[in-house]
Scaffold this active site. Structure first.
Site, mmCIF file in Angstrom:
data_model
loop_
_atom_site.group_PDB
_atom_site.id
_atom_site.type_symbol
_atom_site.label_atom_id
_atom_site.label_comp_id
_atom_site.label_asym_id
_atom_site.label_seq_id
_atom_site.Cartn_x
_atom_site.Cartn_y
_atom_site.Cartn_z
ATOM 1 N N VAL A 1 -10.118 -22.338 -0.586
ATOM 2 C CA VAL A 1 -11.250 -21.531 -0.102
ATOM 3 C C VAL A 1 -11.564 -22.001 1.317
ATOM 4 O O VAL A 1 -12.013 -23.131 1.513
ATOM 5 C CB VAL A 1 -12.482 -21.692 -1.023
ATOM 6 C CG1 VAL A 1 -13.666 -20.892 -0.480
ATOM 7 C CG2 VAL A 1 -12.146 -21.259 -2.445
ATOM 8 N N ILE B 1 0.848 -1.203 0.000
ATOM 9 C CA ILE B 1 0.000 0.000 0.000
ATOM 10 C C ILE B 1 0.879 1.248 0.000
ATOM 11 O O ILE B 1 0.586 2.238 -0.672
ATOM 12 C CB ILE B 1 -0.956 0.018 1.211
ATOM 13 C CG1 ILE B 1 -1.809 -1.255 1.245
ATOM 14 C CG2 ILE B 1 -1.870 1.239 1.161
ATOM 15 C CD1 ILE B 1 -2.566 -1.460 2.542
ATOM 16 N N TYR C 1 -3.192 -9.545 15.156
ATOM 17 C CA TYR C 1 -2.974 -8.463 14.187
ATOM 18 C C TYR C 1 -4.010 -7.362 14.417
ATOM 19 O O TYR C 1 -3.676 -6.187 14.584
ATOM 20 C CB TYR C 1 -3.072 -8.995 12.755
ATOM 21 C CG TYR C 1 -3.233 -7.893 11.732
ATOM 22 C CD1 TYR C 1 -2.168 -7.058 11.417
ATOM 23 C CD2 TYR C 1 -4.460 -7.660 11.106
ATOM 24 C CE1 TYR C 1 -2.313 -6.021 10.498
ATOM 25 C CE2 TYR C 1 -4.613 -6.633 10.187
ATOM 26 C CZ TYR C 1 -3.541 -5.820 9.889
ATOM 27 O OH TYR C 1 -3.696 -4.790 8.991
#
Length: 340
Positions: free
Chosen positions: A218, A13, A150
């Site tokens: 998944v 980012i 986190y």
């Protein structure tokens, strides 16, 4: 000339934000230890913009280094990206996550205070909301009940920043809660380059799409969502980067400001895979696995406050995200390693 210090400046980012800042005429200084990034990314930023990034190679927790950064530069704003960021890994390594994420913030704030630099944008996360009781998530949605270290580290850092403002109201503190950043720069020169097997969905899907990995894992198809798979608000990293510039352009007063940066729309894991299939022009194999610890069913933003106060809104679509991510993956099958 406004000078912006970007911690973790070589990250995914951060590099996209570096570009938007440089294109707006701001000077950019990066501090990064390249623990989960590469100095090549900063060279690519310079290549794309034709402008230099001043580099300090090292850890934000190194107080002597940070002292030198602030002594040698006239810094106006700090954007604090530096930190560890994998949800699953944080569950396995809580001590490392708290040490890295909290200590870096404390060292940074200590040095900022000493040098009277009091404007900071903090790279926070939608994980601070824990498992939301209702959707979409607004900035007034209660935080807490975080489901992994986190997210808890981001919540603690937000609280530390709020406490700094209580003690000294002359600070400008902006908490940007990102939803799920994906995509890559349109040039194909910059994108997400996780070390090892990707922990995030989209770089993993991209690697399967180009045949580097066998199938997408998944995790869970029994969530209370339309197709049973987890729903997230995926936002193009370029839109997200522009949100940081909007803050610097619009906020010129003291206080604590909180903004969600998302698209306001949730996509399921299977919908993301479909978008990548469309971009790749072929099916992408996937396998259903058990749920992962710390994951929630659904999460998407109400980002209308950022639009109203910062004039910012996400403009790029899931198809843009998939196409740009695949372009990056195809041009850089080994990420930045080929150029190192």
């Amino acid at each position: 000339m406004t000078t912006v210090l970007v911690t973790g400046g070589a990250g995914f980012i951060a590099t996209h934000t570096d570009i938007e800042l440089l294109n707006k005429g701001y000077d950019v200084i990066s501090v990064d230890n390249y623990g989960n990034s590469s100095p090549v990314a900063l060279e690519r930023v310079e290549q794309i913009t034709g402008k230099p990034v001043k580099r300090y190679d090292g850890d934000v927790r190194d107080e002597a280094l940070m002292e030198r950064v602030f002594a040698e530069n006239n810094i106006d704003w700090v954007i604090h990206f530096a930190g560890l960021k994998a949800v699953g890994e944080s569950v396995a390594k809580p001590i490392e996550y708290y040490d890295n994420n909290l200590y870096s913030t404390l060292v940074l704030l200590k040095v900022m205070k000493k040098h009277n630099v009091k404007k900071i944008i903090f790279s926070s996360s939608a994980t601070v909301y824990g498992t939301p009781k209702e959707l979409p998530i607004t900035e007034e949605t209660p935080t807490g009940g975080t489901t992994n270290p986190y997210g808890t580290s981001k919540l603690f850092q937000e609280q530390i920043l709020r406490d700094v403002h209580v003690a000294d109201p002359s600070w400008t503190i902006v908490l940007l809660r990102y939803f799920n950043p994906v995509g890559a720069h349109e040039s194909g020169l910059l994108g997400e380059d996780p070390k090892g097997i990707p922990a995030n969905l989209t770089p993993y899907v991209a690697k399967v799409a180009v045949g580097e990995l066998k199938e997408v894992q998944v995790y869970g198809d029994d969530y209370d969502t339309p197709d049973g798979t987890g729903v997230r608000d995926y936002i193009h990293v370029v839109d997200l980067a522009k949100g940081h510039v909007a803050v610097i352009d619009h906020i010129d007063k003291e206080g604590v400001f909180v903004y969600n940066l998302g698209t306001g729309h949730g996509y399921s894991v299977l919908e993301v895979i479909k978008a990548y299939e469309k971009a790749a022009g072929h099916p992408i194999p996937y396998a259903i696995k058990p749920r992962r610890p710390g994951d929630i069913a659904a999460c998407y933003a109400d980002a209308s406050k950022a639009e109203k106060e910062l004039g910012w809104k996400a403009e790029l679509t899931i198809d843009d995200m998939a196409a740009s991510s695949l372009n990056w993956q195809t041009k850089n099958p080994n990420g930045f390693r080929d150029a190192e």
